[in-house]
Design an enzyme around this catalytic site. Structure first.
Site, PDB file in Angstrom:
ATOM      1  N   SER A 152      -0.653   0.783   6.054  1.00  0.00           N
ATOM      2  CA  SER A 152      -0.965  -0.149   7.141  1.00  0.00           C
ATOM      3  C   SER A 152      -2.096  -1.077   6.720  1.00  0.00           C
ATOM      4  CB  SER A 152      -1.344   0.608   8.414  1.00  0.00           C
ATOM      5  OG  SER A 152      -2.553   1.311   8.226  1.00  0.00           O
ATOM      6  N   ASP A 153      -2.158  -2.199   7.410  1.00  0.00           N
ATOM      7  CA  ASP A 153      -3.247  -3.141   7.188  1.00  0.00           C
ATOM      8  C   ASP A 153      -3.451  -3.935   8.468  1.00  0.00           C
ATOM      9  OD1 ASP A 153      -5.007  -4.127   4.855  1.00  0.00           O
ATOM     10  OD2 ASP A 153      -4.415  -5.958   5.885  1.00  0.00           O
ATOM     11  N   THR A 154      -4.684  -4.242   8.779  1.00  0.00           N
ATOM     12  CA  THR A 154      -5.022  -4.998   9.978  1.00  0.00           C
ATOM     13  C   THR A 154      -5.893  -6.182   9.597  1.00  0.00           C
ATOM     14  OG1 THR A 154      -4.928  -3.006  11.339  1.00  0.00           O
ATOM     15  CG2 THR A 154      -6.142  -4.868  12.246  1.00  0.00           C
ATOM     16  N   LYS A 198       0.827  -1.212   0.000  1.00  0.00           N
ATOM     17  CA  LYS A 198       0.000   0.000   0.000  1.00  0.00           C
ATOM     18  C   LYS A 198       0.859   1.260   0.000  1.00  0.00           C
ATOM     19  CE  LYS A 198      -4.084  -1.795   2.389  1.00  0.00           C
ATOM     20  NZ  LYS A 198      -4.888  -1.680   3.629  1.00  0.00           N
TER      21      LYS A 198
END
Length: 109
Positions: free
Chosen positions: A58-60, A35
């Site tokens: 970011s990624d969760t 990203k």
């Protein structure tokens, strides 16, 4: 300023699910890096600015016994996920990546 990444997240998620033995932590890290990098490269192509810019990606995800639960597709999917999680221990992983666009339009991690 906050700006969404131009990354085709769905395509990358499908690609990552095909990788054998990719852990949920590695999965999240790769999405976060992709990203940030996609946005930095996008801006590098169109930028005329000569200042250093940083891009945070970011990624969760939720990890239920090694199974990755992404964002629910709709209300029914959210309810299904909540039923799966109910009474079970799970982990939440967040990957974060920082890229830098230099004054010469070079992108680095």
């Amino acid at each position: 300023r906050a700006q969404p990444s131009p990354l085709d997240e769905t395509a990358l998620q499908e690609e990552l699910t095909q990788i054998v033995n990719l852990t949920p932590v590695e999965y999240t890290e790769r999405l976060a890096k992709a990203k940030a990098e996609a946005l930095a490269l996008h801006d590098a192509k169109s930028s005329t600015s000569r200042q250093i810019v940083f891009y945070l990606g970011s990624d969760t995800i939720v990890d239920l016994d090694g199974t990755i639960l992404e964002k629910p597709k709709d209300e029914a999917d959210a309810k299904r996920m909540l039923r799966e999680l109910s009474g079970n221990c799970h982990q939440v992983h967040t990957g974060v990546a920082l890229y830098k666009l230099d004054t010469d339009s070079a992108v680095s991690l």
